[in-house]
Design a protein around this motif. Structure first.
Motif, PDB file in Angstrom:
ATOM      1  N   GLU A  38       0.823  -1.212   0.000  1.00 23.71           N
ATOM      2  CA  GLU A  38       0.000   0.000   0.000  1.00 23.71           C
ATOM      3  C   GLU A  38       0.856   1.259   0.000  1.00 23.71           C
ATOM      4  O   GLU A  38       0.526   2.247  -0.662  1.00 23.71           O
ATOM      5  CB  GLU A  38      -0.945  -0.008   1.193  1.00 23.71           C
ATOM      6  CG  GLU A  38      -2.041  -1.042   1.082  1.00 23.71           C
ATOM      7  CD  GLU A  38      -2.885  -1.173   2.337  1.00 23.71           C
ATOM      8  OE1 GLU A  38      -2.603  -0.480   3.343  1.00 23.71           O
ATOM      9  OE2 GLU A  38      -3.829  -1.975   2.308  1.00 23.71           O
ATOM     10  N   LEU A  39       1.963   1.241   0.727  1.00 22.50           N
ATOM     11  CA  LEU A  39       2.863   2.393   0.755  1.00 22.50           C
ATOM     12  C   LEU A  39       3.511   2.619  -0.610  1.00 22.50           C
ATOM     13  O   LEU A  39       3.640   3.760  -1.066  1.00 22.50           O
ATOM     14  CB  LEU A  39       3.936   2.194   1.829  1.00 22.50           C
ATOM     15  CG  LEU A  39       3.434   2.241   3.271  1.00 22.50           C
ATOM     16  CD1 LEU A  39       4.479   1.660   4.207  1.00 22.50           C
ATOM     17  CD2 LEU A  39       3.066   3.660   3.663  1.00 22.50           C
ATOM     18  N   ARG A  51       6.177   5.975   5.006  1.00 23.44           N
ATOM     19  CA  ARG A  51       5.928   6.374   3.627  1.00 23.44           C
ATOM     20  C   ARG A  51       7.046   5.845   2.743  1.00 23.44           C
ATOM     21  O   ARG A  51       8.187   5.673   3.184  1.00 23.44           O
ATOM     22  CB  ARG A  51       5.775   7.875   3.487  1.00 23.44           C
ATOM     23  CG  ARG A  51       7.042   8.666   3.736  1.00 23.44           C
ATOM     24  CD  ARG A  51       6.774  10.133   3.552  1.00 23.44           C
ATOM     25  NE  ARG A  51       7.953  10.925   3.887  1.00 23.44           N
ATOM     26  CZ  ARG A  51       8.019  12.231   3.706  1.00 23.44           C
ATOM     27  NH1 ARG A  51       6.994  12.885   3.202  1.00 23.44           N
ATOM     28  NH2 ARG A  51       9.116  12.876   4.038  1.00 23.44           N
ATOM     29  N   TYR A  52       6.695   5.584   1.507  1.00 17.62           N
ATOM     30  CA  TYR A  52       7.656   5.103   0.518  1.00 17.62           C
ATOM     31  C   TYR A  52       8.247   6.319  -0.178  1.00 17.62           C
ATOM     32  O   TYR A  52       7.522   7.169  -0.691  1.00 17.62           O
ATOM     33  CB  TYR A  52       6.953   4.197  -0.490  1.00 17.62           C
ATOM     34  CG  TYR A  52       7.845   3.686  -1.592  1.00 17.62           C
ATOM     35  CD1 TYR A  52       8.859   2.789  -1.316  1.00 17.62           C
ATOM     36  CD2 TYR A  52       7.660   4.100  -2.905  1.00 17.62           C
ATOM     37  CE1 TYR A  52       9.682   2.306  -2.321  1.00 17.62           C
ATOM     38  CE2 TYR A  52       8.469   3.619  -3.917  1.00 17.62           C
ATOM     39  CZ  TYR A  52       9.478   2.731  -3.618  1.00 17.62           C
ATOM     40  OH  TYR A  52      10.293   2.256  -4.617  1.00 17.62           O
ATOM     41  N   HIS A  77       5.288   8.778  -1.060  1.00 16.49           N
ATOM     42  CA  HIS A  77       5.435  10.067  -0.357  1.00 16.49           C
ATOM     43  C   HIS A  77       4.237  10.429   0.510  1.00 16.49           C
ATOM     44  O   HIS A  77       4.167  11.530   1.024  1.00 16.49           O
ATOM     45  CB  HIS A  77       5.745  11.199  -1.341  1.00 16.49           C
ATOM     46  CG  HIS A  77       6.974  10.939  -2.153  1.00 16.49           C
ATOM     47  ND1 HIS A  77       8.240  11.033  -1.620  1.00 16.49           N
ATOM     48  CD2 HIS A  77       7.134  10.546  -3.443  1.00 16.49           C
ATOM     49  CE1 HIS A  77       9.121  10.728  -2.543  1.00 16.49           C
ATOM     50  NE2 HIS A  77       8.471  10.426  -3.657  1.00 16.49           N
ATOM     51  N   GLU A  78       3.311   9.518   0.700  1.00 15.24           N
ATOM     52  CA  GLU A  78       2.131   9.771   1.539  1.00 15.24           C
ATOM     53  C   GLU A  78       2.270   8.987   2.839  1.00 15.24           C
ATOM     54  O   GLU A  78       2.412   7.770   2.819  1.00 15.24           O
ATOM     55  CB  GLU A  78       0.876   9.318   0.792  1.00 15.24           C
ATOM     56  CG  GLU A  78      -0.407   9.587   1.527  1.00 15.24           C
ATOM     57  CD  GLU A  78      -1.612   9.134   0.723  1.00 15.24           C
ATOM     58  OE1 GLU A  78      -2.496   8.491   1.333  1.00 15.24           O
ATOM     59  OE2 GLU A  78      -1.661   9.391  -0.491  1.00 15.24           O
ATOM     60  N   TRP A  79       2.244   9.686   3.980  1.00 20.09           N
ATOM     61  CA  TRP A  79       2.337   9.019   5.275  1.00 20.09           C
ATOM     62  C   TRP A  79       1.085   8.188   5.505  1.00 20.09           C
ATOM     63  O   TRP A  79      -0.024   8.673   5.299  1.00 20.09           O
ATOM     64  CB  TRP A  79       2.491  10.026   6.408  1.00 20.09           C
ATOM     65  CG  TRP A  79       3.831  10.678   6.448  1.00 20.09           C
ATOM     66  CD1 TRP A  79       4.147  11.924   5.992  1.00 20.09           C
ATOM     67  CD2 TRP A  79       5.049  10.123   6.951  1.00 20.09           C
ATOM     68  NE1 TRP A  79       5.482  12.177   6.189  1.00 20.09           N
ATOM     69  CE2 TRP A  79       6.059  11.096   6.779  1.00 20.09           C
ATOM     70  CE3 TRP A  79       5.377   8.903   7.531  1.00 20.09           C
ATOM     71  CZ2 TRP A  79       7.375  10.875   7.172  1.00 20.09           C
ATOM     72  CZ3 TRP A  79       6.701   8.692   7.924  1.00 20.09           C
ATOM     73  CH2 TRP A  79       7.678   9.666   7.750  1.00 20.09           C
ATOM     74  N   GLN A  80       1.272   6.932   5.924  1.00 19.13           N
ATOM     75  CA  GLN A  80       0.153   6.036   6.200  1.00 19.13           C
ATOM     76  C   GLN A  80       0.392   5.286   7.505  1.00 19.13           C
ATOM     77  O   GLN A  80       1.530   4.975   7.847  1.00 19.13           O
ATOM     78  CB  GLN A  80      -0.009   5.018   5.065  1.00 19.13           C
ATOM     79  CG  GLN A  80      -0.363   5.647   3.731  1.00 19.13           C
ATOM     80  CD  GLN A  80      -0.488   4.590   2.659  1.00 19.13           C
ATOM     81  OE1 GLN A  80      -1.191   3.608   2.851  1.00 19.13           O
ATOM     82  NE2 GLN A  80       0.209   4.771   1.551  1.00 19.13           N
ATOM     83  N   HIS A  81      -0.678   4.971   8.188  1.00 15.65           N
ATOM     84  CA  HIS A  81      -0.610   4.218   9.441  1.00 15.65           C
ATOM     85  C   HIS A  81      -0.247   2.764   9.132  1.00 15.65           C
ATOM     86  O   HIS A  81      -0.844   2.146   8.253  1.00 15.65           O
ATOM     87  CB  HIS A  81      -1.970   4.290  10.150  1.00 15.65           C
ATOM     88  CG  HIS A  81      -2.003   3.529  11.422  1.00 15.65           C
ATOM     89  ND1 HIS A  81      -2.577   2.280  11.533  1.00 15.65           N
ATOM     90  CD2 HIS A  81      -1.526   3.833  12.654  1.00 15.65           C
ATOM     91  CE1 HIS A  81      -2.461   1.862  12.770  1.00 15.65           C
ATOM     92  NE2 HIS A  81      -1.828   2.781  13.472  1.00 15.65           N
ATOM     93  N   ARG A 120       1.201   4.361  -3.056  1.00 11.41           N
ATOM     94  CA  ARG A 120       0.959   5.796  -2.838  1.00 11.41           C
ATOM     95  C   ARG A 120       2.225   6.439  -2.273  1.00 11.41           C
ATOM     96  O   ARG A 120       2.293   6.760  -1.081  1.00 11.41           O
ATOM     97  CB  ARG A 120      -0.235   5.987  -1.912  1.00 11.41           C
ATOM     98  CG  ARG A 120      -1.488   5.410  -2.541  1.00 11.41           C
ATOM     99  CD  ARG A 120      -2.806   5.679  -1.879  1.00 11.41           C
ATOM    100  NE  ARG A 120      -2.868   6.116  -0.520  1.00 11.41           N
ATOM    101  CZ  ARG A 120      -3.598   5.501   0.414  1.00 11.41           C
ATOM    102  NH1 ARG A 120      -4.272   4.415   0.138  1.00 11.41           N
ATOM    103  NH2 ARG A 120      -3.649   5.995   1.621  1.00 11.41           N
ATOM    104  N   TYR A 147       3.908   5.192  11.629  1.00  9.07           N
ATOM    105  CA  TYR A 147       3.530   5.709  10.324  1.00  9.07           C
ATOM    106  C   TYR A 147       4.734   5.584   9.408  1.00  9.07           C
ATOM    107  O   TYR A 147       5.871   5.739   9.845  1.00  9.07           O
ATOM    108  CB  TYR A 147       3.099   7.175  10.408  1.00  9.07           C
ATOM    109  CG  TYR A 147       1.827   7.379  11.185  1.00  9.07           C
ATOM    110  CD1 TYR A 147       0.595   7.341  10.555  1.00  9.07           C
ATOM    111  CD2 TYR A 147       1.863   7.586  12.555  1.00  9.07           C
ATOM    112  CE1 TYR A 147      -0.581   7.511  11.276  1.00  9.07           C
ATOM    113  CE2 TYR A 147       0.704   7.754  13.289  1.00  9.07           C
ATOM    114  CZ  TYR A 147      -0.514   7.717  12.634  1.00  9.07           C
ATOM    115  OH  TYR A 147      -1.671   7.878  13.355  1.00  9.07           O
TER     116      TYR A 147
END
Length: 103
Positions: free
Chosen positions: A18-19, A76-77, A24-28, A22, A74
């Motif tokens: 999932e990272l 991000r990729y 550069h988007e911080w995700q839990h 998307r 959290y």
């Protein structure tokens, strides 16, 4: 003595996918009861741990944040070509030398 409700385990394969989908988007990623557990997971993500799920080293950034029920991780990729990724790979991935291939 009160018991904590059992939490489901983190699914790092799914989180990494999932990272990557998307960037550069911080995700839990997951919330841990213990701060040291969350810090350890964040470090593993940064260095490309969990069997290479978050590899190569440096292609993910991770941070922790205190929340009501523990400490959340959290991530991000950020890609594999950045200077940070290159620096971490130099620390954790052995460099191949021409003389190594001759044997």
């Amino acid at each position: 003595m009160a018991r904590y409700a059992r939490r489901r385990s983190a699914d790092h394969q799914t989180s990494a996918a999932e990272l990557r989908a998307r960037p550069h988007e911080w995700q839990h990623v997951h919330t841990y009861r213990a701060t040291y557990g969350a810090a350890s997971v964040a470090r593993e993500i940064r260095i490309g741990g969990f069997g290479g799920t978050y590899g190569p080293p440096g292609s993910f950034e991770a941070r922790t944040q205190t929340v009501d029920d523990g400490t959340a991780v959290y991530a991000r990729y950020v890609g594999e070509d950045g200077i940070w990724a290159h620096a971490l790979r130099s620390l954790f991935v052995p460099e191949r030398r021409p003389e190594d291939e001759a044997t």
